[in-house]
Design a protein around this motif. Structure first.
Motif, mmCIF file in Angstrom:
data_model
loop_
_atom_site.group_PDB
_atom_site.id
_atom_site.type_symbol
_atom_site.label_atom_id
_atom_site.label_comp_id
_atom_site.label_asym_id
_atom_site.label_seq_id
_atom_site.Cartn_x
_atom_site.Cartn_y
_atom_site.Cartn_z
ATOM 1 N N PRO A 299 -7.375 12.924 13.913
ATOM 2 C CA PRO A 299 -8.602 13.133 14.701
ATOM 3 C C PRO A 299 -9.371 11.814 14.838
ATOM 4 O O PRO A 299 -9.388 11.012 13.914
ATOM 5 C CB PRO A 299 -9.391 14.138 13.850
ATOM 6 C CG PRO A 299 -8.349 14.830 13.020
ATOM 7 C CD PRO A 299 -7.257 13.842 12.775
ATOM 8 N N GLY A 300 -9.981 11.613 16.006
ATOM 9 C CA GLY A 300 -10.730 10.376 16.233
ATOM 10 C C GLY A 300 -9.960 9.375 17.089
ATOM 11 O O GLY A 300 -10.521 8.383 17.546
ATOM 12 N N ALA A 301 -8.666 9.649 17.303
ATOM 13 C CA ALA A 301 -7.876 8.738 18.142
ATOM 14 C C ALA A 301 -8.245 8.915 19.608
ATOM 15 O O ALA A 301 -8.707 9.986 20.019
ATOM 16 C CB ALA A 301 -6.388 9.039 17.952
ATOM 17 N N GLY A 302 -8.015 7.868 20.403
ATOM 18 C CA GLY A 302 -8.165 7.981 21.846
ATOM 19 C C GLY A 302 -7.063 8.872 22.406
ATOM 20 O O GLY A 302 -5.961 8.925 21.853
ATOM 21 N N VAL A 303 -7.385 9.593 23.492
ATOM 22 C CA VAL A 303 -6.402 10.513 24.078
ATOM 23 C C VAL A 303 -6.164 10.129 25.537
ATOM 24 O O VAL A 303 -7.096 10.134 26.346
ATOM 25 C CB VAL A 303 -6.908 11.972 23.989
ATOM 26 C CG1 VAL A 303 -5.872 12.914 24.589
ATOM 27 C CG2 VAL A 303 -7.196 12.355 22.550
ATOM 28 N N GLY A 304 -4.917 9.796 25.857
ATOM 29 C CA GLY A 304 -4.558 9.444 27.232
ATOM 30 C C GLY A 304 -4.652 10.658 28.146
ATOM 31 O O GLY A 304 -4.735 11.804 27.690
ATOM 32 N N LEU A 305 -4.629 10.413 29.447
ATOM 33 C CA LEU A 305 -4.845 11.496 30.422
ATOM 34 C C LEU A 305 -3.548 12.130 30.914
ATOM 35 O O LEU A 305 -3.449 13.345 31.069
ATOM 36 C CB LEU A 305 -5.595 10.933 31.647
ATOM 37 C CG LEU A 305 -7.002 10.419 31.381
ATOM 38 C CD1 LEU A 305 -7.577 9.772 32.641
ATOM 39 C CD2 LEU A 305 -7.890 11.588 30.920
#
Ligand SMILES: NC(=O)c1ccc[n+]([C@@H]2O[C@H](COP(=O)([O-])OP(=O)(O)OC[C@H]3O[C@@H](n4cnc5c(N)ncnc54)[C@H](OP(=O)(O)O)[C@@H]3O)[C@@H](O)[C@H]2O)c1
Length: 253
Positions: A231-237
């Motif tokens: 949790p807290g990671a960036g999430v690509g689209l």
């Protein structure tokens, strides 16, 4: 800014080069096919002349621990040494989410690279990303045996290489920040399903893609999700399916 992209002809490297150029940077790409060998150091001092920032996205196709550690140690040592001599001010390296939780094979090479960069003299940024959507094609190529592809079972949360490249150019522009937030894709996938879908869309419709429960602690960790971001990671689209559709729409009809 003057940017050198080590591995600029590779899967993510070619996007780093094109995005950085689109944003007006002067970019040189470093690869053996362009006359620079990171392992021997051939051509490196000349290529880094006048460079402000190095983005390192070089790689070799191996799962063997020794080959990976030898490659990333030699390439990183040479890049940092030549960078220091040329006055490089920022070294950006791409690593892999969970490399420390699966610290053997190829991932041992990534940890050796991270250690050299973070203890080196050049101010640095390390971004860890998950497997690229393009990883499905890389695995298909490397795991094929005639009509069969034997694909180790692995749980992954893949991200588009272009989104990773954009994050690397953002990092180059914003200056040294040490370890930045990890970047993963929007959905958890099973590697064998990705490879099967990739094979039937882009390659041999008759290829039989078989999931393999590979032995050893590395593969056990990879099956159980050791390479999934926390949790807290960036999430690509872009999802893997969306990426496949976009790639397929560019195939000649
Ligand atoms: N693939 C993934 O799913 C993934 C996911 C997360 C992070 N990463 C990381 O992203 C980085 C790039 O991976 P990739 O899959 O994009 O790599 P790739 O497609 O295999 O490309 C590798 C690049 O490195 C260059 N290279 C290899 N050996 C070299 C040498 N001795 N000297 C100079 N250049 C050399 C290659 O060019 P030449 O062959 O012409 O030298 C090529 O430009 C790696 O650090 C990898 O750990 C990959």
């Amino acid at each position: 800014m003057n940017i050198a992209v080590a591995g600029g002809t590779g899967t993510v490297g070619r996007h780093v080069v094109s995005i950085a150029r689109e944003r007006g940077h002067r970019v040189v790409s470093l690869s053996r096919s362009e006359g620079v060998d990171l392992v021997s150091g051939r051509g490196l001092p000349e290529a880094l002349n006048g460079i402000d920032t190095v983005v390192d996205v070089a790689s070799i196709p191996t799962l063997a621990r020794k080959a990976a550690v030898d490659f990333f140690t030699a390439a990183t040592t040479n890049l940092l040494r030549a960078g220091k001599e040329s006055g490089v001010k920022h070294h950006v390296a791409l690593s892999i989410v969970g490399a420390d939780r699966a610290a053997t094979g190829y991932y041992a090479g990534k940890l050796a690279q991270e250690e050299l960069v973070s203890s080196g003299d050049i101010p640095w940024t390390i971004l860890r990303a998950t497997q690229f959507h393009e990883f499905a094609g890389q695995v298909l190529e490397r795991s094929s045996l005639g009509p069969l592809a034997l694909v180790p079972r692995m749980t992954t949360q893949p991200v588009a290489a272009r989104e990773v490249a954009k994050a690397l150019v953002d990092a180059a522009e914003s200056g040294p920040h040490g370890r930045v937030a990890d970047l993963g894709g929007p959905q958890v996938e099973q590697l064998v399903d990705m490879v099967r879908a990739y094979a039937s869309t882009f390659r041999q419709k008759k290829k039989l893609v078989v999931g393999l429960t590979a032995p050893g602690p590395l593969w056990k960790a990879m099956r159980s999700g050791a390479l999934i971001p926390e949790p807290g990671a960036g999430v690509g689209l872009q999802t893997f399916d969306e990426w496949m559709q976009a790639e397929a729409s560019e195939l000649p009809r």
